[in-house]
Design a protein around this motif. Structure first.
Motif, PDB file in Angstrom:
ATOM      1  N   ALA A   1       1.002  -1.366  -0.019  1.00  0.00           N
ATOM      2  CA  ALA A   1       0.029  -0.054  -0.022  1.00  0.00           C
ATOM      3  C   ALA A   1       1.243   0.937   0.370  1.00  0.00           C
ATOM      4  N   LEU A   2       0.429   2.066  -1.341  1.00  0.00           N
ATOM      5  CA  LEU A   2       1.659   2.951  -0.629  1.00  0.00           C
ATOM      6  C   LEU A   2       0.786   4.726  -1.088  1.00  0.00           C
ATOM      7  N   LEU A   3       1.336   5.272   0.228  1.00  0.00           N
ATOM      8  CA  LEU A   3       0.124   6.435   0.591  1.00  0.00           C
ATOM      9  C   LEU A   3       0.864   7.275   0.541  1.00  0.00           C
ATOM     10  N   ASP A   4      -0.281   8.427  -0.198  1.00  0.00           N
ATOM     11  CA  ASP A   4       0.507  10.218   0.178  1.00  0.00           C
ATOM     12  C   ASP A   4      -1.034  10.867   0.451  1.00  0.00           C
ATOM     13  N   GLU A   5      -0.077  10.946   1.384  1.00  0.00           N
ATOM     14  CA  GLU A   5      -1.018  11.751   2.612  1.00  0.00           C
ATOM     15  C   GLU A   5      -2.358  10.626   2.780  1.00  0.00           C
ATOM     16  N   ASN A   6      -3.598  11.180   2.595  1.00  0.00           N
ATOM     17  CA  ASN A   6      -4.700  10.272   2.893  1.00  0.00           C
ATOM     18  C   ASN A   6      -4.963   9.395   1.606  1.00  0.00           C
ATOM     19  N   GLU A   7      -3.976   9.392   0.132  1.00  0.00           N
ATOM     20  CA  GLU A   7      -5.083   8.763  -0.506  1.00  0.00           C
ATOM     21  C   GLU A   7      -3.689   7.498  -0.665  1.00  0.00           C
ATOM     22  N   CYS A   8      -4.361   6.158  -1.085  1.00  0.00           N
ATOM     23  CA  CYS A   8      -3.572   5.448  -1.273  1.00  0.00           C
ATOM     24  C   CYS A   8      -4.303   4.159  -2.875  1.00  0.00           C
ATOM     25  N   LEU A   9      -2.874   4.379  -2.702  1.00  0.00           N
ATOM     26  CA  LEU A   9      -2.990   2.608  -3.784  1.00  0.00           C
ATOM     27  C   LEU A   9      -2.312   1.121  -3.505  1.00  0.00           C
ATOM     28  N   ILE A  10      -3.042   0.051  -3.536  1.00  0.00           N
ATOM     29  CA  ILE A  10      -2.687  -0.887  -2.946  1.00  0.00           C
ATOM     30  C   ILE A  10      -2.495  -2.039  -4.324  1.00  0.00           C
ATOM     31  N   SER A  11      -1.428  -2.564  -4.336  1.00  0.00           N
ATOM     32  CA  SER A  11      -0.612  -3.575  -5.146  1.00  0.00           C
ATOM     33  C   SER A  11      -0.998  -4.931  -4.452  1.00  0.00           C
ATOM     34  N   HIS A  12      -2.270  -5.955  -5.148  1.00  0.00           N
ATOM     35  CA  HIS A  12      -2.410  -7.150  -4.566  1.00  0.00           C
ATOM     36  C   HIS A  12      -1.940  -7.901  -4.937  1.00  0.00           C
ATOM     37  N   VAL A  13      -1.264  -9.447  -4.789  1.00  0.00           N
ATOM     38  CA  VAL A  13      -1.224 -10.486  -5.457  1.00  0.00           C
ATOM     39  C   VAL A  13      -1.784 -12.073  -4.119  1.00  0.00           C
ATOM     40  N   GLY A  14      -2.006 -12.570  -4.098  1.00  0.00           N
ATOM     41  CA  GLY A  14      -2.684 -13.880  -3.784  1.00  0.00           C
ATOM     42  C   GLY A  14      -3.411 -13.766  -2.415  1.00  0.00           C
ATOM     43  N   ASP A  15      -3.662 -14.266  -0.857  1.00  0.00           N
ATOM     44  CA  ASP A  15      -5.206 -14.297  -0.078  1.00  0.00           C
ATOM     45  C   ASP A  15      -4.703 -13.520   1.011  1.00  0.00           C
ATOM     46  N   SER A  16      -3.924 -12.275   1.337  1.00  0.00           N
ATOM     47  CA  SER A  16      -3.651 -11.875   2.572  1.00  0.00           C
ATOM     48  C   SER A  16      -4.778 -10.214   1.728  1.00  0.00           C
ATOM     49  N   ARG A  17      -4.782  -9.704   2.361  1.00  0.00           N
ATOM     50  CA  ARG A  17      -6.740  -8.605   2.657  1.00  0.00           C
ATOM     51  C   ARG A  17      -6.604  -7.189   3.177  1.00  0.00           C
ATOM     52  N   VAL A  18      -6.931  -6.430   2.316  1.00  0.00           N
ATOM     53  CA  VAL A  18      -6.791  -5.041   3.130  1.00  0.00           C
ATOM     54  C   VAL A  18      -8.619  -4.462   3.335  1.00  0.00           C
ATOM     55  N   TYR A  19      -8.765  -4.331   4.843  1.00  0.00           N
ATOM     56  CA  TYR A  19     -10.209  -3.951   5.502  1.00  0.00           C
ATOM     57  C   TYR A  19      -9.511  -2.456   4.852  1.00  0.00           C
ATOM     58  N   HIS A  20     -11.223  -1.716   4.903  1.00  0.00           N
ATOM     59  CA  HIS A  20     -11.174  -0.489   5.069  1.00  0.00           C
ATOM     60  C   HIS A  20     -12.727  -0.128   6.558  1.00  0.00           C
ATOM     61  N   PHE A  21     -12.124   0.791   7.698  1.00  0.00           N
ATOM     62  CA  PHE A  21     -13.164   1.073   8.274  1.00  0.00           C
ATOM     63  C   PHE A  21     -13.710   2.156   8.309  1.00  0.00           C
ATOM     64  N   ALA A  22     -14.288   3.082   8.062  1.00  0.00           N
ATOM     65  CA  ALA A  22     -14.471   4.059   7.938  1.00  0.00           C
ATOM     66  C   ALA A  22     -16.498   4.486   8.477  1.00  0.00           C
ATOM     67  N   ASP A  23     -17.418   4.959   8.616  1.00  0.00           N
ATOM     68  CA  ASP A  23     -18.665   5.702   8.471  1.00  0.00           C
ATOM     69  C   ASP A  23     -19.364   4.845   9.128  1.00  0.00           C
ATOM     70  N   GLU A  24     -18.744   3.264  10.404  1.00  0.00           N
ATOM     71  CA  GLU A  24     -19.534   2.688  11.237  1.00  0.00           C
ATOM     72  C   GLU A  24     -19.391   1.595   9.691  1.00  0.00           C
ATOM     73  N   GLU A  25     -18.857   1.811   8.629  1.00  0.00           N
ATOM     74  CA  GLU A  25     -19.131   0.775   7.730  1.00  0.00           C
ATOM     75  C   GLU A  25     -17.422   0.060   7.637  1.00  0.00           C
ATOM     76  N   VAL A  26     -17.901  -1.464   7.497  1.00  0.00           N
ATOM     77  CA  VAL A  26     -16.138  -2.244   6.920  1.00  0.00           C
ATOM     78  C   VAL A  26     -16.331  -2.668   5.616  1.00  0.00           C
ATOM     79  N   LYS A  27     -15.193  -2.401   4.644  1.00  0.00           N
ATOM     80  CA  LYS A  27     -15.112  -2.590   3.609  1.00  0.00           C
ATOM     81  C   LYS A  27     -13.644  -3.985   3.206  1.00  0.00           C
ATOM     82  N   LEU A  28     -14.163  -5.285   2.753  1.00  0.00           N
ATOM     83  CA  LEU A  28     -13.041  -5.717   2.059  1.00  0.00           C
ATOM     84  C   LEU A  28     -12.952  -5.041   0.756  1.00  0.00           C
TER      85      LEU A  28
END
Length: 248
Positions: A108-135
Motif C-alpha cells: 500500500a503506497l500512501l501519499d497523505e490520505n490517498e492510497c494505492l494498493i497492489s495485491h497478489v494472493g489471499d492476504s487482505r485489506v479492510y477499510h473501516f470508516a463511517d461505521e462501515e467495513v469494506k473488504l
C-alpha cells in the motif's frame, strides 16, 4: 498517520513465514507491505523476506518525480512487483531447498490520505470508516472463485478442504499481474492489512469491535492477534493497522 505492525508465529507453526513492515520517506510518502510466505518446507519465509526487503529497497531509491501522478505511482508499483516476482522465481530455480516457494504480497503506497494498493494472493485489506467495513481486496484463491460463481456458500467457504489453495502468488510463475485498488482515507478511517491467519479467524464485526474503542492503536493490534490465537492460532498472524484518527 498512526500505525502499528504485528507479526506472530501463532500456536501451531514452528516458524513464522509472514513478514510485515511500514516505511516512511522524508518526502512524506509511506509504504505498508505484508507478505505471507508459502511452500511449507520450501522456504516460504525466504520468499516473504525477499519480497519485503526488495520492495523497501526500491521504495528508498525511487525519485519523488516518479510519484508525481497516480499513473506514475501505479507504474512504479507494477514494475516493482514484476521485478520482485522474477527475483523470487529465479532464486527458487537456483536453490534446491527453495524450489516452489512463493508469497502473497500487499503493498500500500500512501501519499497523505490517498492510497494505492497492489495485491497478489489471499492476504487482505479492510477499510473501516463511517461505521462501515469494506473488504477492499479480492482473494486470488480457488475457494473465492467457487464463492463468486455461486457454487458454494460463504459458510461452506469457511471450512472448505481447499481453502488454502492460492491461484496467484509472487515467485511461482515467471510473470505476474497484480490487482490494483485505489481509495481515499477519510479523517476517521482505519486501514487493516492482514494475512489469512487473522482474516480466517475473525469476522469483520469482531475486527470492528476491537478497532473502534478508544484505546491505543498498538493495543488494538495486539488484541486482534490475541483473539486469533484464542480461536486456535493454527497459522501465523500478521497485520498492519493504520489510521487517520488521532489516537489516545
Amino acid at each position: 498517520m498512526n500505525f502499528t505492525v504485528e507479526s506472530d508465529i501463532g500456536l501451531k507453526r514452528k516458524i513464522n513465514e509472514d513478514r510485515a513492515a511500514f516505511f516512511e520517506r522524508p518526502d512524506h510518502f509511506k509504504l505498508a507491505i505484508l507478505a505471507d510466505g508459502m511452500g511449507g518446507h520450501n522456504a516460504g519465509d525466504v520468499a516473504s523476506e525477499m519480497a519485503i526487503t526488495e520492495m523497501h529497497r526500491l521504495f528508498k531509491l525511487v525519485d519523488a518525480e516518479d510519484f508525481a501522478s497516480k499513473q506514475l505511482k501505479l507504474d512504479w508499483l507494477r514494475n516493482a512487483v514484476s521485478h520482485i516476482n522474477q527475483k523470487i522465481y529465479q532464486y527458487s530455480l537456483t536453490h534446491e531447498n527453495c524450489k516452489g516457494m512463493g508469497t502473497t504480497m500487499i503493498a500500500a503506497l500512501l501519499d497523505e490520505n490517498e492510497c494505492l494498493i497492489s495485491h497478489v494472493g489471499d492476504s487482505r485489506v479492510y477499510h473501516f470508516a463511517d461505521e462501515e467495513v469494506k473488504l477492499v481486496t479480492r482473494d486470488h484463491s480457488y475457494v473465492n472463485i467457487l464463492l463468486e460463481n455461486g457454487e458454494i456458500s460463504e459458510e461452506e467457504a469457511l471450512n472448505h478442504p481447499q481453502k488454502n489453495f492460492i491461484l496467484k502468488a509472487l515467485g511461482t510463475e515467471i510473470s505476474i499481474e497484480p490487482d490494483f485498488y485505489e481509495l481515499t482515507l477519510s479523517n476517521e478511517a482505519y486501514l487493516l492489512i492482514c494475512s489469512d491467519g487473522l482474516s480466517n479467524k475473525l469476522t469483520t464485526t469482531e475486527m470492528a469491535t476491537i478497532i473502534t474503542p478508544q484505546i491505543s492503536i498498538e493495543e488494538k493490534g495486539k488484541k486482534l492477534v490475541q483473539l486469533a490465537n484464542d480461536r486456535g492460532g493454527e497459522d501465523n498472524i500478521s497485520l498492519i493497522l493504520m489510521t487517520t484518527v488521532q489516537e489516545v
